[in-house]
Design an enzyme around this catalytic site. Structure first.
Site, short mmCIF file in Angstrom:
data_model
loop_
_atom_site.label_atom_id
_atom_site.label_comp_id
_atom_site.label_asym_id
_atom_site.label_seq_id
_atom_site.Cartn_x
_atom_site.Cartn_y
_atom_site.Cartn_z
N SER A 668 0.83 -1.20 0.00
CA SER A 668 0.00 0.00 0.00
C SER A 668 0.88 1.26 0.00
O SER A 668 1.61 1.49 -0.96
CB SER A 668 -0.96 -0.04 1.19
OG SER A 668 -2.00 0.90 1.04
N ASP A 741 -8.98 -4.97 -5.84
CA ASP A 741 -8.59 -4.10 -4.72
C ASP A 741 -9.72 -3.10 -4.44
O ASP A 741 -10.17 -2.39 -5.32
CB ASP A 741 -7.31 -3.35 -5.09
CG ASP A 741 -6.66 -2.66 -3.90
OD1 ASP A 741 -7.38 -2.25 -2.98
OD2 ASP A 741 -5.42 -2.53 -3.90
N HIS A 775 -7.52 -5.65 -1.23
CA HIS A 775 -6.30 -4.93 -0.87
C HIS A 775 -5.34 -5.81 -0.07
O HIS A 775 -4.13 -5.75 -0.24
CB HIS A 775 -6.66 -3.67 -0.08
CG HIS A 775 -5.52 -2.73 0.09
ND1 HIS A 775 -4.84 -2.18 -0.98
CD2 HIS A 775 -4.92 -2.22 1.20
CE1 HIS A 775 -3.88 -1.38 -0.54
NE2 HIS A 775 -3.91 -1.39 0.77
#
Length: 802
Positions: A668, A741, A775
């Site tokens: 991330s 995601d 994610h």
């Protein structure tokens, strides 16, 4: 299924496609695979009295096939269209009890086999436990009676847990949201739309973040309305009663005296820009049977909220019950038009209105910063929290409900871990609502700090805080060389508690402590080490300085039996996640503990230590504001470089890390960091970037703690975007992204476009798109494949690099 993975090197004259057919999933070395596949330690849930433990066992990783099942992605939700439940759940497969008095483990009868459970909730008297069971077609509710260890299904109507909740009303009555129709009645998706999807705006600013899984057209609106509409049900000893009419609930809360229900019901028009909890809503109060007593407010869509930290909509917010009174409604209103830059003596005001809700609202207090919340206590004690996110400031006040006096107790930077007292301890009152735990003399409250950051590392503590003198007294602190947290404070005045204790060599387990009686701690669980592959691995909290004097730390892991003199410097994988600070002193504080047991989950970089790598995990990457006139990101790239240089310098000078065999990685915002390091430095042999955002023009209304927009700080956005420097990225980089995601800003297209940009300039890059992953990566096959990709990339470009 057919995946295509492209690999391009700077030395090749053409693109070389590498195809992976069905069955082409990779696996990492056996030690890494065995660590991932180790049976998870059971979850632990303890009742308020400390008499029972409920253990829950689960399978950590579903299969790709499970993730591939039908799923609706609308209004910020992911829905299983067949059973009115969230998709992508990790279910509990087994539950059992332990009676702490007899020290006996007890099986529970009456639950379905196989079990797919969730939503565990203890009854107010701690004698029953509610638990859901989800099948392919419905969700059911079971009640476990502790005295008999028997579970009974109590519902006839299938539950809807998409946006619904399960709430104990009393120890024999449960409220839940049920599905008013069968899933087969869902509106069909037309083969061809009736017309285009249209969005419009007429002069109102709506600077919203880039949320994912939004409504995109009329069919999505119909699907959301169908799957989110629920019937509130009261279930008393197995008898179901409908409460009110079917509606889309944002929330519902019972008044402490259980005579009223505070409800927020979602209304049309549904937004195409924000998740469902930001849709327009009507807030109202009904009696306990659903009859409307008062319409409280009409809340507009959060689309109209102003951008920027600490700016709020100019509408009432934070409706809730006062926990220490029978039925008093409280809420907050902005006094500065919702704009933090507007000069104002007070920012917010908090009001109250008691039942029957016909008298004029009463002003309780005003705050000089943004109001956050109130923890109620009794007639003379409550804690009021306020702060400013943009300035990283928080303040706790003591409020006297009888006199209306509000006085400051403590103010601190949110990034100052050393001065954090922790969280106030609360207990159920006569209404069953949680209020401040007061000392027996009524002069002090208690704080439980489960981090306990200090110059010696994290040492969690329990303290009492005298409200008169404003002085804290530490009642207990974890012993040095261990990491122990208070899980449940059973009696604050007798100092009896349940703790979770671990060390470098001791697996986390639960203990019963009684500090007043000074008796030996009683061990409540006996969990064993699930990772024998990690035995002998050393962990150390290292400390080093960057060029401008800011102190940094990280967790250094070295392989079993490693000897610097004999084995020499190792290849190093540095894993990190940047954080913003307004204070260099706060950035330099030590966070974390080297005395925690090594626990791994998902595609953790730590398992690489079994393959001959040194791993620097949680390497501090602070981005610090240079002065009060600037923000941390104003020199983001420069500070990122200093952080990385400092870590490499320390490891190489110590002799454990080979300066010429260093890799950087992150997930991330850590992936964003990695790409920037490779774009602006030549410090690393390779990088691994998972599920990142690399073009900040695609997150134009802010990211992380940056609240300036792209148009306010265009040069900053461009400089911080590694996509703009793709022609400079010649260090081999592995990009991994879940193709589903759902995290704000990290659309898969971010990795796709960076891959294409690097490829177009002849860089060395590999892009792996994980099917059906969000994610965080969940499917067993995808997680194993990620570990294998990371391992092979580091073997080729770091450990064995020329």
């Amino acid at each position: 299924m057919r995946k295509i993975v492209l690999l391009l090197t700077a030395y090749s004259l053409h693109t070389t496609p590498v195809f992976s057919q069905d069955g082409g999933y990779k696996k990492p070395p056996k030690a890494m695979e065995d660590i991932l596949m180790a049976k998870p330690t059971p979850g632990v849930s303890i009742d308020d009295k400390g008499e029972w433990i409920l253990f829950s066992e689960y399978n950590s990783y579903p299969s790709v096939e499970e993730l591939a099942r039908p799923e609706l992605r609308i209004a910020g939700l992911r829905i299983n269209p067949n059973n009115f439940a969230p998709s992508r759940q990790t279910f509990i497969n087994k539950v059992y009890l332990k009676n702490l008095s007899s020290d006996k483990e007890l099986n529970i009868t009456g639950l379905p086999v196989p079990l797919f459970a969730g939503n565990i909730s203890w009854s107010p008297n701690d004698k029953k436990i509610a638990i859901t069971h989800t099948t392919h077609s419905r969700v059911d509710l079971y009640i476990i009676t502790l005295a008999t260890q028997k579970a009974v299904k109590i519902n006839k109507t299938a539950l809807n847990t998409v946006v619904g909740t399960i709430t104990w009303f009393d120890s024999n009555t449960v409220y839940y949201n049920a599905a008013p129709q069968a899933a087969s009645a869902a509106p069909p998706k037309p083969l061809a739309p009736k017309g285009p999807a249209i969005q419009e705006n007429y002069g109102k600013a709506s600077p919203r973040p880039t949320f994912q899984d939004m409504i995109k057209g009329p069919n999505d609106e119909n699907q959301f309305a169908f799957y989110a509409t629920t019937q509130l049900i009261k279930n008393a000893n197995g008898i179901e009663t409908k409460i009110g009419l079917p509606a889309i609930y944002n929330y519902y809360h019972f008044s402490p005296d259980k005579k009223y229900i505070l409800q927020a019901l979602i209304q049309k028009p549904f937004s195409y820009l924000v998740p469902y909890n930001g849709f327009p809503s009507i807030v109202k109060i009904t009696d306990i049977n659903g009859k409307e007593i008062k319409k409280v407010a009409a809340i507009p869509s959060s689309e109209t909220a102003p951008g920027g930290n600490d700016n709020v909509q100019l509408v009432p917010r934070g409706y809730s019950w006062r926990n220490d009174e029978p039925a008093t409604l409280t809420w907050c209103e902005a006094l500065d038009s919702g704009m933090i830059k507007k000069p104002a003596e007070f920012r917010d005001a908090v009001y109250a209105q008691p039942a029957p809700f016909t008298a004029a609202p009463t002003l309780l207090f005003k705050t000089t910063m943004r109001y956050y919340s109130t923890i109620w206590g009794d007639d003379t004690h409550a804690l009021v929290m306020e702060g400013l996110r943009g300035k990283q400031i928080t303040q706790t006040n003591l409020y006297n409900p009888s006199t209306g006096n509000l006085q400051k107790l403590m103010s601190r930077n949110t990034t100052d871990a050393y001065t954090s007292p922790g969280n106030p301890v609360t207990i159920p009152n006569q209404y069953g609502k949680y209020v401040l735990q007061m000392s027996s003399d009524g002069k002090s409250i208690f704080y439980n700090n489960t981090a306990g950051s200090s110059p010696k590392g994290d040492l969690p503590f329990l303290l009492s805080y005298d409200l008169g003198s404003k002085k804290a007294d530490t009642l207990w602190r974890a012993a040095e060389g261990t990491y122990e947290t208070v899980v449940r404070l059973l009696d604050a005045n007798k100092l009896s508690m349940v703790t979770r204790r671990e060390s470098k060599t001791d697996m986390p387990n639960y203990w019963l402590k009684n500090l007043r009686l000074r008796i030996a701690d009683k061990k409540l669980t006996d969990f064993k080490n699930p990772y024998p592959q990690m035995d002998g691995v050393t962990k150390e909290k290292i400390r080093y300085k960057r060029a401008d004097g800011v102190d940094l730390t990280g967790d250094l892991y070295l392989p079993k039996g490693y000897n610097k003199e004999k084995d020499g410097a190792l290849p190093v994988f540095i894993w990190a996640y940047p954080a913003e600070f307004n204070s260099a002193a706060d950035a330099a504080q030590i966070r974390g503990s080297e005395h925690r047991f090594i626990l791994l989950s998902g595609p953790s970089p730590l398992s690489l230590v079994t393959q001959g790598y040194a791993v620097l995990n949680n390497a501090e990457m602070p981005i610090v504001s240079a002065d009060t006139a600037k923000k941390p990101n104003d020199n983001f790239v420069t500070q990122l470089k200093m952080n990385a240089e400092a870590a490499i310098k320390y490891l190489s000078e110590r002799g454990v890390g080979d300066r010429n065999r260093m890799a950087a990685g992150g997930h991330s915002y850590g992936a964003f960091m990695t790409a920037n390091l490779l774009a602006h430095t030549n410090l690393f042999k390779a990088g691994i970037a998972r599920s990142g955002a690399y073009n900040r023009s695609l997150t134009p209304f802010g990211f992380q703690n940056e609240d300036r927009t792209y148009w306010q700080a265009t040069a900053l956005y461009n400089e911080m975007s590694p996509f703009n420097y793709a022609d400079k990225i010649k260090t081999p980089i592995l990009l991994i992204h879940g193709d589903a995601d759902n995290n704000t800003g990290t659309f898969p297209i971010q990795s796709e476009r960076l891959f294409n940009a690097i490829k177009g300039h002849g860089g060395t890059v590999r892009y792996v798109s994980l099917p059906f992953e969000s994610h965080g990566y969940a499917a067993q096959e995808n997680v194993l494949h990620t570990l294998a990709e990371q391992f092979e990339w580091l073997e080729k470009y770091v450990k064995n690099a020329k």
